[in-house]
Design a protein around this motif. Structure first.
Motif, PDB file in Angstrom:
ATOM      1  N   PRO A   1       0.243  36.572  87.490  1.00 27.08           N
ATOM      2  CA  PRO A   1      -0.873  36.275  88.400  1.00 27.08           C
ATOM      3  C   PRO A   1      -1.336  34.821  88.322  1.00 27.08           C
ATOM      4  CG  PRO A   1      -1.284  38.312  87.213  1.00 27.08           C
ATOM      5  CD  PRO A   1      -0.087  37.687  86.590  1.00 27.08           C
ATOM      6  N   ALA A   2      -1.408  34.284  87.107  1.00 30.74           N
ATOM      7  CA  ALA A   2      -1.838  32.891  86.948  1.00 30.74           C
ATOM      8  C   ALA A   2      -0.830  31.934  87.561  1.00 30.74           C
ATOM      9  CB  ALA A   2      -2.040  32.575  85.460  1.00 30.74           C
ATOM     10  N   VAL A   3       0.457  32.221  87.372  1.00 28.50           N
ATOM     11  CA  VAL A   3       1.510  31.374  87.954  1.00 28.50           C
ATOM     12  C   VAL A   3       1.409  31.390  89.475  1.00 28.50           C
ATOM     13  CG1 VAL A   3       4.008  31.098  88.250  1.00 28.50           C
ATOM     14  CG2 VAL A   3       3.067  31.653  85.996  1.00 28.50           C
ATOM     15  N   ALA A   4       1.188  32.576  90.047  1.00 30.55           N
ATOM     16  CA  ALA A   4       1.092  32.701  91.504  1.00 30.55           C
ATOM     17  C   ALA A   4      -0.108  31.932  92.048  1.00 30.55           C
ATOM     18  CB  ALA A   4       0.999  34.180  91.893  1.00 30.55           C
ATOM     19  N   ILE A   5      -1.262  32.097  91.413  1.00 24.19           N
ATOM     20  CA  ILE A   5      -2.478  31.412  91.879  1.00 24.19           C
ATOM     21  C   ILE A   5      -2.345  29.903  91.707  1.00 24.19           C
ATOM     22  CG2 ILE A   5      -4.961  31.118  91.507  1.00 24.19           C
ATOM     23  CD1 ILE A   5      -5.007  34.091  90.625  1.00 24.19           C
ATOM     24  N   MET A   6      -1.824  29.467  90.548  1.00 25.07           N
ATOM     25  CA  MET A   6      -1.666  28.034  90.295  1.00 25.07           C
ATOM     26  C   MET A   6      -0.700  27.407  91.293  1.00 25.07           C
ATOM     27  SD  MET A   6      -2.936  25.768  88.137  1.00 25.07           S
ATOM     28  CE  MET A   6      -3.049  24.458  89.344  1.00 25.07           C
TER      29      MET A   6
ATOM     30  N   GLY B   1     -12.866  28.330  88.987  1.00 23.52           N
ATOM     31  CA  GLY B   1     -12.264  27.019  88.813  1.00 23.52           C
ATOM     32  C   GLY B   1     -12.230  26.209  90.102  1.00 23.52           C
ATOM     33  N   ILE B   2     -11.959  26.868  91.227  1.00 26.91           N
ATOM     34  CA  ILE B   2     -11.959  26.176  92.523  1.00 26.91           C
ATOM     35  C   ILE B   2     -13.328  25.568  92.793  1.00 26.91           C
ATOM     36  CG2 ILE B   2     -11.866  26.512  95.035  1.00 26.91           C
ATOM     37  CD1 ILE B   2      -9.667  28.589  94.560  1.00 26.91           C
TER      38      ILE B   2
ATOM     39  N   VAL C   1      -8.768  24.630  88.027  1.00 21.57           N
ATOM     40  CA  VAL C   1      -8.043  25.897  88.117  1.00 21.57           C
ATOM     41  C   VAL C   1      -7.026  26.005  86.984  1.00 21.57           C
ATOM     42  CG1 VAL C   1      -6.411  27.238  89.506  1.00 21.57           C
ATOM     43  CG2 VAL C   1      -8.415  26.214  90.591  1.00 21.57           C
ATOM     44  N   ALA C   2      -6.386  24.896  86.618  1.00 19.73           N
ATOM     45  CA  ALA C   2      -5.420  24.915  85.512  1.00 19.73           C
ATOM     46  C   ALA C   2      -6.087  25.350  84.209  1.00 19.73           C
ATOM     47  CB  ALA C   2      -4.779  23.536  85.348  1.00 19.73           C
ATOM     48  N   VAL C   3      -7.248  24.765  83.888  1.00 12.66           N
ATOM     49  CA  VAL C   3      -7.994  25.170  82.688  1.00 12.66           C
ATOM     50  C   VAL C   3      -8.394  26.640  82.778  1.00 12.66           C
ATOM     51  CG1 VAL C   3     -10.122  24.857  81.378  1.00 12.66           C
ATOM     52  CG2 VAL C   3      -8.862  22.867  82.151  1.00 12.66           C
TER      53      VAL C   3
ATOM     54  N   GLU D   1       0.277  16.519  92.676  1.00 11.19           N
ATOM     55  CA  GLU D   1      -0.058  15.983  91.355  1.00 11.19           C
ATOM     56  C   GLU D   1       1.129  16.044  90.395  1.00 11.19           C
ATOM     57  OE1 GLU D   1      -3.283  14.583  90.281  1.00 11.19           O
ATOM     58  OE2 GLU D   1      -2.892  14.428  92.422  1.00 11.19           O
ATOM     59  N   PRO D   2       1.258  15.048  89.503  1.00  9.89           N
ATOM     60  CA  PRO D   2       2.269  15.128  88.445  1.00  9.89           C
ATOM     61  C   PRO D   2       1.924  16.258  87.479  1.00  9.89           C
ATOM     62  CG  PRO D   2       0.812  13.257  88.089  1.00  9.89           C
ATOM     63  CD  PRO D   2       0.474  13.803  89.439  1.00  9.89           C
ATOM     64  N   PHE D   3       2.957  16.847  86.879  1.00 11.51           N
ATOM     65  CA  PHE D   3       2.761  18.032  86.057  1.00 11.51           C
ATOM     66  C   PHE D   3       2.116  17.804  84.684  1.00 11.51           C
ATOM     67  CE2 PHE D   3       6.142  19.857  88.833  1.00 11.51           C
ATOM     68  CZ  PHE D   3       5.386  20.895  89.343  1.00 11.51           C
ATOM     69  N   PRO D   4       2.351  16.682  84.008  1.00  6.32           N
ATOM     70  CA  PRO D   4       1.872  16.579  82.606  1.00  6.32           C
ATOM     71  C   PRO D   4       0.394  16.870  82.408  1.00  6.32           C
ATOM     72  CG  PRO D   4       3.407  14.808  83.075  1.00  6.32           C
ATOM     73  CD  PRO D   4       3.189  15.522  84.375  1.00  6.32           C
ATOM     74  N   LEU D   5      -0.490  16.311  83.262  1.00  3.07           N
ATOM     75  CA  LEU D   5      -1.919  16.554  83.081  1.00  3.07           C
ATOM     76  C   LEU D   5      -2.286  17.995  83.440  1.00  3.07           C
ATOM     77  CD1 LEU D   5      -4.637  15.437  82.248  1.00  3.07           C
ATOM     78  CD2 LEU D   5      -4.963  14.579  84.582  1.00  3.07           C
ATOM     79  N   ILE D   6      -1.622  18.560  84.429  1.00  2.00           N
ATOM     80  CA  ILE D   6      -1.865  19.967  84.787  1.00  2.00           C
ATOM     81  C   ILE D   6      -1.510  20.866  83.606  1.00  2.00           C
ATOM     82  CG2 ILE D   6      -1.202  21.866  86.316  1.00  2.00           C
ATOM     83  CD1 ILE D   6      -0.634  19.773  88.478  1.00  2.00           C
ATOM     84  N   ILE D   7      -0.338  20.614  82.999  1.00  2.00           N
ATOM     85  CA  ILE D   7       0.095  21.413  81.853  1.00  2.00           C
ATOM     86  C   ILE D   7      -0.863  21.234  80.680  1.00  2.00           C
ATOM     87  CG2 ILE D   7       1.934  21.708  80.141  1.00  2.00           C
ATOM     88  CD1 ILE D   7       3.907  20.877  82.396  1.00  2.00           C
TER      89      ILE D   7
END
Length: 220
Positions: A11-16, A142-143, A104-106, A28-34
């Motif tokens: 579910p988190a993968v789908a929403i993200m 988060g949104i 949303v990532a957090v 956005e670049p991935f490093p900060l999201i991760i």
């Protein structure tokens, strides 16, 4: 075990993925999201310890106080705190919509590990309900948080008010969500479903407005 992990994480993968791809320009670049996602994961353990300690000491155990202090305020404050002190000043946070992505990532990092723990203890049978309600609600809080953080960073007026909104609106919504479920143990779904529908409508609206900010910048 693999099935539970998949059900908990999906579910988190789908929403993200949806939130990430909803940005109309410059993904956005991935490093900060991760990094923000991992912060959300790590946050769960100290918060759960604090919540457990308060429960053992019988502090803030009235449903409303517990929903406000130990759930809404505690969880949303730490999300807000780490976004402000890790992502907010980062060079990759360069558009209004980016606030939504990082918040949303957090939130989904937090929701994912919470979901993993819950499904391991209670079984995969409730995975769908967990995806529709708790995981989605964290993403929606988060949104809203990210929308106001983005607005605070890229507005020339009322920046401090927007920063306050970024914290206290999610706190209020999360408190209400938890309180509804706590006091309506057998009928909570009938109460929380319209609440979630309203949250989704608000969330889509915030996504649209944040994207429109980009479009105005491009036209100017």
């Amino acid at each position: 075990m693999l099935a539970i992990l998949t059900a908990a994480i999906s579910p988190a993968v789908a929403i993200m993925t949806f939130i990430y791809l909803s940005k109309r320009i410059e993904l956005e670049p991935f490093p900060l999201i991760i990094r923000m996602f991992i912060i959300g994961v790590i946050m769960v353990f100290p918060i759960m310890f604090i919540q457990y300690a308060f429960e053992v000491e019988n502090i803030f155990q009235h449903p409303l106080l517990k929903s406000f202090f130990l759930v809404g305020l505690m969880e949303e404050f730490f999300k807000w705190f780490f976004i402000v002190f890790v992502a907010y000043r980062h060079s990759d946070f360069d558009h209004h919509y980016d606030g939504i992505i990082y918040a949303v990532a957090v939130s989904l990092g937090f929701a994912t590990i919470e979901n993993v723990i819950y499904l391991f203890y209670n079984g995969i049978e409730i995975a769908m309900l967990r995806a529709i309600f708790p995981v989605s609600s964290h993403g929606l809080f988060g949104i809203i948080m990210g929308f106001y953080l983005g607005k605070a960073k890229f507005t020339t007026v009322r920046s401090k008010i927007c920063m306050a909104f970024a914290l206290f609106i999610p706190v209020a919504l999360h408190t209400l969500y938890d309180y509804i479920i706590t006091v309506n143990e057998s009928t909570w779904m009938y109460w929380i479903t319209p609440f979630m529908i309203i949250l989704w409508i608000i969330g889509f609206r915030k996504i649209k407005i944040a994207n429109q900010h980009h479009e105005k910048l491009l036209k100017s």
